[in-house]
Design an enzyme around this catalytic site. Structure first.
Site, PDB file in Angstrom:
ATOM      1  N   ARG A   1      -4.279   1.540  -8.687  1.00 36.53           N
ATOM      2  CA  ARG A   1      -3.225   1.187  -7.800  1.00 36.53           C
ATOM      3  C   ARG A   1      -3.345  -0.394  -7.956  1.00 36.53           C
ATOM      4  NH1 ARG A   1      -3.741   5.471  -2.850  1.00 36.53           N
ATOM      5  NH2 ARG A   1      -3.749   7.195  -4.222  1.00 36.53           N
TER       6      ARG A   1
ATOM      7  N   THR B   1      -6.165  18.540  -1.287  1.00 37.26           N
ATOM      8  CA  THR B   1      -5.510  17.661  -2.014  1.00 37.26           C
ATOM      9  C   THR B   1      -6.621  17.621  -3.230  1.00 37.26           C
ATOM     10  OG1 THR B   1      -4.330  16.576  -0.389  1.00 37.26           O
ATOM     11  CG2 THR B   1      -4.805  15.324  -2.483  1.00 37.26           C
TER      12      THR B   1
ATOM     13  N   TYR C   1       0.826  -1.064  -0.163  1.00 35.94           N
ATOM     14  CA  TYR C   1      -0.066   0.128   0.130  1.00 35.94           C
ATOM     15  C   TYR C   1       0.934   1.200   0.018  1.00 35.94           C
ATOM     16  CZ  TYR C   1      -3.230   3.744   1.646  1.00 35.94           C
ATOM     17  OH  TYR C   1      -3.769   4.857   1.878  1.00 35.94           O
TER      18      TYR C   1
ATOM     19  N   GLN D   1      -5.011  18.310   6.148  1.00 42.62           N
ATOM     20  CA  GLN D   1      -4.960  18.178   4.686  1.00 42.62           C
ATOM     21  C   GLN D   1      -6.637  17.736   4.567  1.00 42.62           C
ATOM     22  OE1 GLN D   1      -5.168  14.359   3.563  1.00 42.62           O
ATOM     23  NE2 GLN D   1      -5.982  15.272   1.720  1.00 42.62           N
TER      24      GLN D   1
ATOM     25  N   GLY E   1       7.445  11.807   2.664  1.00 38.99           N
ATOM     26  CA  GLY E   1       6.412  10.900   3.050  1.00 38.99           C
ATOM     27  C   GLY E   1       6.785   9.396   3.171  1.00 38.99           C
ATOM     28  N   ARG E   2       7.132   8.668   2.095  1.00 37.11           N
ATOM     29  CA  ARG E   2       7.515   7.506   2.424  1.00 37.11           C
ATOM     30  C   ARG E   2       8.663   7.194   3.383  1.00 37.11           C
ATOM     31  NH1 ARG E   2       5.817   7.337  -3.298  1.00 37.11           N
ATOM     32  NH2 ARG E   2       4.231   5.829  -3.639  1.00 37.11           N
TER      33      ARG E   2
ATOM     34  N   ARG F   1      14.392  11.443  -0.930  1.00 41.63           N
ATOM     35  CA  ARG F   1      15.007  10.108  -0.152  1.00 41.63           C
ATOM     36  C   ARG F   1      16.198  10.567   0.970  1.00 41.63           C
ATOM     37  NH1 ARG F   1      10.498   9.077  -1.028  1.00 41.63           N
ATOM     38  NH2 ARG F   1       9.591   7.762  -2.309  1.00 41.63           N
TER      39      ARG F   1
ATOM     40  N   ARG G   1       0.929   7.923  -7.169  1.00 39.75           N
ATOM     41  CA  ARG G   1       0.040   6.963  -6.926  1.00 39.75           C
ATOM     42  C   ARG G   1      -1.296   7.294  -7.751  1.00 39.75           C
ATOM     43  NH1 ARG G   1       1.168   4.705  -1.994  1.00 39.75           N
ATOM     44  NH2 ARG G   1      -0.864   4.721  -0.642  1.00 39.75           N
TER      45      ARG G   1
ATOM     46  N   TYR H   1      -9.508  16.047   1.960  1.00 41.48           N
ATOM     47  CA  TYR H   1      -9.884  15.344   0.827  1.00 41.48           C
ATOM     48  C   TYR H   1     -11.437  16.057   0.599  1.00 41.48           C
ATOM     49  CZ  TYR H   1      -6.237  11.950   0.008  1.00 41.48           C
ATOM     50  OH  TYR H   1      -5.235  11.522  -0.374  1.00 41.48           O
TER      51      TYR H   1
ATOM     52  N   LYS I   1      -2.739  20.909  -2.941  1.00 45.45           N
ATOM     53  CA  LYS I   1      -1.815  20.099  -3.189  1.00 45.45           C
ATOM     54  C   LYS I   1      -2.022  19.023  -4.548  1.00 45.45           C
ATOM     55  CE  LYS I   1       0.450  16.045  -0.668  1.00 45.45           C
ATOM     56  NZ  LYS I   1      -0.301  14.655  -1.123  1.00 45.45           N
TER      57      LYS I   1
HETATM   58  C1  FNR Z   1       0.126   9.481   0.822  1.00 47.88           C
HETATM   59  N1  FNR Z   1      -0.267  10.717   0.171  1.00 47.88           N
HETATM   60  C2  FNR Z   1      -1.300  11.247   0.696  1.00 47.88           C
HETATM   61  N2  FNR Z   1      -1.695  12.508   0.252  1.00 47.88           N
HETATM   62  C3  FNR Z   1      -2.623  13.167   0.813  1.00 47.88           C
HETATM   63  O1  FNR Z   1      -2.839  14.359   0.472  1.00 47.88           O
HETATM   64  N3  FNR Z   1      -3.544  12.651   1.697  1.00 47.88           N
HETATM   65  C4  FNR Z   1      -3.366  11.452   2.175  1.00 47.88           C
HETATM   66  O2  FNR Z   1      -4.111  11.039   2.806  1.00 47.88           O
HETATM   67  C5  FNR Z   1      -2.088  10.571   1.695  1.00 47.88           C
HETATM   68  N4  FNR Z   1      -1.838   9.203   1.899  1.00 47.88           N
HETATM   69  C6  FNR Z   1      -1.068   8.896   1.334  1.00 47.88           C
HETATM   70  C7  FNR Z   1      -0.477   7.284   2.055  1.00 47.88           C
HETATM   71  C8  FNR Z   1       0.677   6.596   1.649  1.00 47.88           C
HETATM   72  C9  FNR Z   1       0.905   5.284   2.203  1.00 47.88           C
HETATM   73  C10 FNR Z   1       1.495   7.436   0.866  1.00 47.88           C
HETATM   74  C11 FNR Z   1       2.955   6.776   0.353  1.00 47.88           C
HETATM   75  C12 FNR Z   1       1.369   8.716   0.151  1.00 47.88           C
HETATM   76  C13 FNR Z   1       0.682  11.268  -0.475  1.00 47.88           C
HETATM   77  C14 FNR Z   1       1.653  12.201   0.216  1.00 47.88           C
HETATM   78  O3  FNR Z   1       1.385  13.221   0.933  1.00 47.88           O
HETATM   79  C15 FNR Z   1       2.980  12.600  -0.718  1.00 47.88           C
HETATM   80  O4  FNR Z   1       2.542  13.352  -1.781  1.00 47.88           O
HETATM   81  C16 FNR Z   1       4.010  11.468  -1.106  1.00 47.88           C
HETATM   82  O5  FNR Z   1       4.011  10.625  -0.314  1.00 47.88           O
HETATM   83  C17 FNR Z   1       5.145  12.097  -1.876  1.00 47.88           C
HETATM   84  O6  FNR Z   1       5.860  11.094  -2.275  1.00 47.88           O
HETATM   85  P1  FNR Z   1       7.137  10.106  -1.746  1.00 47.88           P
HETATM   86  O7  FNR Z   1       8.194  11.041  -1.461  1.00 47.88           O
HETATM   87  O8  FNR Z   1       6.356   9.568  -0.344  1.00 47.88           O
HETATM   88  O9  FNR Z   1       7.352   9.145  -2.263  1.00 47.88           O
END
Ligand code: FNR
Length: 387
Positions: free
Chosen positions: A179, A170, A37, A142, A338-339, A319, A287, A144, A260
């Protein structure tokens, strides 16, 4: 003392300081569905890869023989508040998937570091509990943006009441992307009823559901219903539109609003025209759309168009501290992590998040100094070159 340079770096964790090893260790620790996920993206995951490849398209050009203090100044001002570094926790939902302490652990570390924490609409911990863990520190919410105006107002009211004073809307996830890892499992986190406590705890959502999914008596089935209700009302298949921004502004009241999920310079200009306070250049970590532009490449085009006219945040593929350096040099006023934080959370809870963040801060600080900068404000495009 929060930050360490490499020679002073105090390794208090068993987690590697190398991102690839960090992710590999978290993968071993997590349930496969939880790892997938977080790690996964849309379709063939080309955008996930392109986000990373975009960093390799830009290379740092260091300057030397300058008077550089052993400790740099990472201080930045965002929306009139001074923060110790240009770094914000990206909104990430359902953090209890990764560790039982979930959002509270992450928020408590961001409090220690003095950096803003962003609570997701899809969080697995409520507004008040996260606020308690986050204490008297800047925190963002944030959204939705639901199609139901009552629900929107009730989310925003709970956010304001609990001290979330910046709103991140967002705009790229009004429906969930294709996905494949999650599709193959039936969107595991939501089906498990792990997501989604937020907003449902307030009166409006209760009325709509007819029960309180957070009460001690709630059955597993009710929790799952609440979880699905949340996904349906927020990722509802109806795109938010520019014309509705005034309505959102009215519901939010005082305080900055950021959009965003901006990837085009035209949309960045539109954001200015519509009077929002900031944008976050992001493709949701790859994603949502497969085969899309790398977020850092989008940042380059967007900062050419609007740098200095609106606050620019950035995320997607950061990273390392060197990656933070490149994003700021290309024009971001702040970056979001994030990750990497999720992997730290999975491995050691708050201690893991602390380790990951301190490593990023230390490497960013060191990269600045070794490149001939003393302050974040010194950074600009003269320090990088396209490959
Ligand atoms: C997210 N992201 C995300 N964004 C958002 O606006 N609301 C959310 O609830 C989530 N949930 C979410 C869950 C998971 C598991 C991931 C990995 C990402 C997106 C997040 O805010 C961000 O844009 C990305 O994670 C950036 O990319 P990297 O750096 O994680 O690769």
């Amino acid at each position: 003392e929060i930050y360490y340079n490499a020679t002073l770096y105090n390794q208090t964790s068993n987690i590697s300081t190398n991102y690839n090893k960090l992710e590999a260790a978290a993968k071993l620790q997590l349930r496969p569905a939880a790892y997938d996920y977080a790690a996964g993206g849309a379709g063939l995951e080309k955008t996930v890869a392109t986000n990373r490849a975009a960093f390799d398209n830009w290379q740092i050009v260091p300057r030397v023989m300058r008077h550089i203090l052993p400790k740099r100044n990472l201080t930045t001002s965002i929306f009139g508040k001074t923060i110790p570094a240009p770094i914000v926790m990206a909104p990430v939902g359902v953090q209890k998937l990764f560790h039982p302490d979930g959002e509270s652990a992450t928020a408590s570390v961001f409090r220690e570091l003095g950096l803003p924490f962003t609570l997701s609409t899809a969080a697995s911990t409520g507004f008040a509990d996260v606020a308690k863990a986050n204490g008297d520190h800047p925190r963002w919410y944030q959204l939705y943006w639901p199609s139901d105006d009552d629900l929107t107002r009730s989310y925003l009211k709970s956010a304001k009441k609990n001290g979330y004073d910046v709103l991140v809307v967002t705009v790229d996830t009004w429906d969930l992307g294709w996905r494949t890892r999650d599709l193959d499992r039936g969107f595991f986190p939501f089906i498990q009823g792990i997501g989604v406590q937020i907003g449902l705890e307030d009166a409006c959502a209760h009325e709509k559901l007819g029960f309180n999914p957070l009460s001690a008596n709630a059955t597993a089935e009710q929790k799952q219903t609440a979880s699905l209700y949340h996904v349906i009302t927020t990722s509802r298949g109806v795109s938010p539109v520019w014309e509705n921004l005034p309505k959102l502004r009215e519901a939010w009241g005082e305080g900055p609003i950021l959009l965003k999920g901006i990837q085009s310079a035209d949309d960045a200009r539109k954001a200015i025209e519509h009077g929002v306070d900031g944008i976050i250049v992001s493709n949701h970590g790859g994603r949502q759309i497969d085969g899309a532009i790398g977020s850092l490449d989008a940042l380059y085009e967007i900062s050419k168009a609007v740098k200095g006219k609106i606050t620019i945040g950035f995320d997607g593929g950061i990273r390392s501290g060197a990656d933070i350096f490149k994003a700021i040099a290309l024009g971001a006023d702040f970056v979001q992590i994030g990750r990497p934080v999720l992997w730290g959370l999975a491995l050691e809870g708050a201690q893991g998040v602390r380790h990951v963040m301190k490593s990023l801060l230390a490497e960013f600080d060191l990269t600045l100094g070794l490149s001939g900068c003393e302050n974040v404000q010194d950074l600009n495009q003269s320090f990088i070159v396209a490959k």
